[in-house]
Design an enzyme around this catalytic site. Structure first.
Site, PDB file in Angstrom:
ATOM      1  CB  VAL A 142      -0.948   0.029   1.215  1.00 30.93           C
ATOM      2  CG1 VAL A 142      -2.023  -1.009   1.064  1.00 30.93           C
ATOM      3  CG2 VAL A 142      -0.196  -0.208   2.500  1.00 30.93           C
ATOM      4  CB  CYS A 143       2.675   2.813  -2.180  1.00 30.77           C
ATOM      5  SG  CYS A 143       2.836   1.108  -2.519  1.00 30.77           S
TER       6      CYS A 143
END
Ligand SMILES: *[C@@H]1O[C@H](CO)[C@@H](O)[C@H](O)[C@H]1NC(C)=O
Ligand SMILES: *[C@@H]1O[C@H](CO)[C@@H](O)[C@H](O)[C@H]1NC(C)=O
Ligand SMILES: *[C@@H]1O[C@H](CO)[C@@H](O)[C@H](O)[C@H]1NC(C)=O
Ligand SMILES: *[C@@H]1O[C@H](CO)[C@@H](O)[C@H](O)[C@H]1NC(C)=O
Ligand SMILES: *[C@@H]1O[C@H](CO)[C@@H](O)[C@H](O)[C@H]1NC(C)=O
Ligand SMILES: *[C@@H]1O[C@H](CO)[C@@H](O)[C@H](O)[C@H]1NC(C)=O
EC number: 3.5.1.23
Length: 395
Positions: A142-143
């Site tokens: 997740v970024c």
């Protein structure tokens, strides 16, 4: 693999969710400024660079890196196995991984099959566990990724790599165990042929796909995971069952970085290749206007959001949600990041001011392993390990 859904319900995770529901956005802060060059409590260190020689046979390419990082890699793999064993105490899951998955590796395309075999061999970690470790990156990333263009037409591409969601919360020091253990595995890689750089990437040692990379003077690329219900992980299960018409995301990004010949070529391949799971590809080029977010389902490109300087779109930004939908209320990194980019304005955009944006909570959070800053010109790359001292959002 069937166990990961249940992982979501671990007591620590539930507790955090409950806390966040009752106290929405308690961790936000004013946009940070002057955080660059990195220092202070949110900066955890630099990362080493390794050359990966593409002229070597695939099974030998990763030997040097594994020689240095096998202990750290073993720690992470052991942690993942411990989690699996907590949920399936019979130990069967680990058996299946070690025995069955290893055999599936032979069906992966060249050179990935041989590279994975080489990593297993030189690290002493069973092949099946190396394969699972590679699959993990595709699922738990997740970024926040940003491509921005300044007033002179120069392009910047940067990302926070957030990793380790739900894989064990350490109550003692308020951190994600896996996120902490992954930091020593972060490396910059310089892939060379004939002693010349073909592309560079920021990777976890042991992972042979790419989530962040630059092909000097051609393009920059990052991948963010897309939680999606339109076929989501069905493709991955189909792969385990023997279907072979889709590509692993990390293998596509690797192939594009290694072999695509232009921004447009990269864009076409990322938009059209059939995948095993949905994804976001964030691509930057070298010329004004060359920057986009490609939202992918397994089979098609659902949306391509391009830079459009004339219309005022001087940046594109992706977290882990479709841009035409609101982000999850519990996980809104998009609005704070956009707010800070808007405040910075195109006049003042640069790698240092983008670092400021990526240093603002909750864009910076407890899952953030590192921040990578890239410029396409000469393939300039900087990577910094991060830390998010309390109070800080768990994601
Ligand atoms: C495995 O590694 C050993 C040395 O670590 C080497 O002698 C052997 O050739 C390697 N085997 C393969 C299949 O790469
Ligand atoms: C967090 O706690 C664990 C033990 O619970 C310890 O091994 C680790 O070093 C601690 N990490 C930090 C960053 O303090
Ligand atoms: C790369 O450079 C090394 C020494 O720097 C040299 O020994 C080797 O032959 C070179 N390889 C190629 C393919 O040019
Ligand atoms: C890129 O192309 C070369 C030459 O055709 C090939 O040997 C190599 O395996 C390709 N790389 C990937 C990652 O597919
Ligand atoms: C940032 O600016 C864009 C373009 O003007 C606007 O659409 C967006 O709503 C703004 N976002 C925030 C969070 O300020
Ligand atoms: C942009 O940079 C200039 C010069 O560095 C500075 O004076 C100005 O305050 C900055 N503007 C913003 C919105 O940060």
């Amino acid at each position: 693999m069937a166990g990961w859904g249940r992982e979501l319900l671990s007591p620590a995770a539930l507790l955090i969710v409950a806390q966040l529901v009752w106290a929405p956005d308690p961790y936000g802060e004013e946009c940070r400024s002057k955080t660059y060059p990195p220092s202070g409590p949110t900066f955890k260190g630099n990362v080493p660079t390794y050359v990966i020689n593409l002229d070597l046979p695939p099974s030998k390419r990763w030997d040097n890196l594994m020689h240095d990082k096998k202990t750290e890699l073993k720690t992470v793999v052991q942690n993942i196995k411990d989690i699996a064993n907590t949920f399936f105490p019979s130990g069967k899951v680990v058996d299946i991984v070690d025995n069955k998955i290893a055999r599936l590796t032979a069906t992966l395309p060249y050179p990935f099959n041989e590279e994975l075999q080489g990593i297993a061999n030189s690290s002493g970690i069973p092949l099946g566990e190396i394969v699972i470790f590679n699959i993990f990156y595709e699922i738990f990333t997740v970024c926040t990724s940003i491509v921005a263009e300044d007033k002179t037409g120069k392009l910047y591409h940067a990302r926070n790599l957030d990793f380790g969601l739900f894989l064990g919360w350490d109550v003692k020091n308020n951190s994600w165990t896996l996120t902490r253990e992954l930091k020593p595995l972060v490396v910059n890689l310089d892939f060379q042929r004939n002693n010349k750089t073909v592309f560079k990437s920021t990777n976890f040692a042991g992972y042979i796909g790419m989530v962040s990379g630059v092909k000097p003077d051609l393009f920059t690329l990052t991948m963010n995971e897309r939680f999606s219900l339109d076929g989501g992980y069905v493709g991955i299960f189909e792969w385990f069952l023997g279907r072979r018409d889709g590509m692993w995301m990390g293998f596509l990004t690797r192939t594009v970085l290694e072999n695509a010949t232009s921004y447009q070529d990269a864009k076409d391949k990322l938009a059209k290749t059939r995948l095993l799971a949905p994804a976001y590809f964030i691509l930057g080029g070298k010329n004004s206007g060359e920057g986009c977010v490609i939202t992918r389902s397994r089979t098609a490109s659902l949306d391509i959001w391009d830079l459009d300087i004339k219309k005022g779109t001087w940046y594109v930004l992706e977290t882990n949600y479709d841009r035409w939908k609101p982000p999850l209320i519990l996980d809104n990194r998009r609005t704070p990041a956009m707010k800070c980019l808007n405040q910075t304005m195109q006049e003042n955009i640069s790698l240092p001011t983008i670092y400021d944006v990526l240093s603002t909570k909750p864009v910076l959070n407890k899952l953030t392993v590192c921040t990578t800053l890239m410029e396409v010109y000469n393939g300039h790359t900087e990577t910094y390990l991060r830390e998010c001292p309390d109070p800080c959002s768990p994601w």
